[in-house]
Design a protein around this motif. Sequence first.
Motif, PDB file in Angstrom:
ATOM      1  N   SER A  29       1.059  -1.629  -0.184  1.00 54.49           N
ATOM      2  CA  SER A  29      -0.114  -0.018   0.023  1.00 54.49           C
ATOM      3  C   SER A  29       0.909   1.226   0.174  1.00 54.49           C
ATOM      4  N   LEU A  30       0.909   2.106  -1.206  1.00 55.14           N
ATOM      5  CA  LEU A  30       1.595   3.367  -1.316  1.00 55.14           C
ATOM      6  C   LEU A  30       0.519   4.616  -0.764  1.00 55.14           C
ATOM      7  N   LYS A  31       1.019   4.957   0.303  1.00 54.60           N
ATOM      8  CA  LYS A  31      -0.044   6.494   0.423  1.00 54.60           C
ATOM      9  C   LYS A  31       0.562   7.142   0.812  1.00 54.60           C
ATOM     10  N   ASN A  32       1.711   7.629   0.801  1.00 53.68           N
ATOM     11  CA  ASN A  32       2.216   9.133   0.143  1.00 53.68           C
ATOM     12  C   ASN A  32       1.325   9.293  -0.805  1.00 53.68           C
ATOM     13  N   PRO A  33       1.393  11.019  -0.585  1.00 50.23           N
ATOM     14  CA  PRO A  33      -0.192  10.806  -1.688  1.00 50.23           C
ATOM     15  C   PRO A  33       0.440  12.121  -2.829  1.00 50.23           C
ATOM     16  N   ASN A  34       1.598  12.042  -3.055  1.00 54.76           N
ATOM     17  CA  ASN A  34       2.499  12.483  -3.925  1.00 54.76           C
ATOM     18  C   ASN A  34       3.077  10.984  -4.767  1.00 54.76           C
ATOM     19  N   TRP A  35       3.044  10.137  -4.029  1.00 51.26           N
ATOM     20  CA  TRP A  35       3.494   8.942  -4.877  1.00 51.26           C
ATOM     21  C   TRP A  35       3.031   8.564  -6.112  1.00 51.26           C
ATOM     22  N   HIS A  36       1.609   8.689  -6.467  1.00 47.60           N
ATOM     23  CA  HIS A  36       0.817   8.462  -8.007  1.00 47.60           C
ATOM     24  C   HIS A  36       1.553   9.764  -8.488  1.00 47.60           C
ATOM     25  N   THR A  37       1.525  10.541  -8.704  1.00 50.58           N
ATOM     26  CA  THR A  37       2.379  11.885  -9.120  1.00 50.58           C
ATOM     27  C   THR A  37       3.328  12.468  -9.434  1.00 50.58           C
ATOM     28  N   GLY A  38       4.588  11.342  -9.313  1.00 48.77           N
ATOM     29  CA  GLY A  38       6.019  10.971  -9.105  1.00 48.77           C
ATOM     30  C   GLY A  38       6.125  10.489 -10.275  1.00 48.77           C
ATOM     31  N   LEU A  39       5.240   9.291  -9.308  1.00 47.30           N
ATOM     32  CA  LEU A  39       5.389   7.970 -10.608  1.00 47.30           C
ATOM     33  C   LEU A  39       4.461   8.080 -12.019  1.00 47.30           C
ATOM     34  N   THR A  40       3.002   8.744 -12.055  1.00 48.71           N
ATOM     35  CA  THR A  40       2.720   8.752 -13.153  1.00 48.71           C
ATOM     36  C   THR A  40       4.141  10.062 -14.189  1.00 48.71           C
ATOM     37  N   LYS A  41       4.664  10.832 -13.624  1.00 47.76           N
ATOM     38  CA  LYS A  41       5.729  11.680 -14.328  1.00 47.76           C
ATOM     39  C   LYS A  41       7.579  10.956 -14.697  1.00 47.76           C
TER      40      LYS A  41
END
Length: 102
Positions: free
Chosen positions: A18-30
Amino acid sequence: IVDTSVRNTLQVDADKVSLKNPNWHTGLTKLTGEAATALGVNPHLVQPKLYKLLLYEKGGFFKKHRDTEKEDGMFATLVIQLASSFTGGSFVVSHNNQSRTF
């Protein structure tokens, strides 16, 4: 069954991560977009999917290998090294008789 002469690592299946850091999705997309562009692939057609989390203890390793296709359309493996304290060791990527060590 894992052949520990080829791979000595702990693994966690994706459904247990479970990746709970809210910046994870944005960073991974970039990051995914940048990698796709560097490979000459339309970044809008690429979607990352977590397969497993590998955890390396002291002395852990994964010998040189070519990843198998995990699902239709897979064309690459994106490796993300999470921040951690460590010393020694290296990560080597090879393709078309070229290698890069990190």
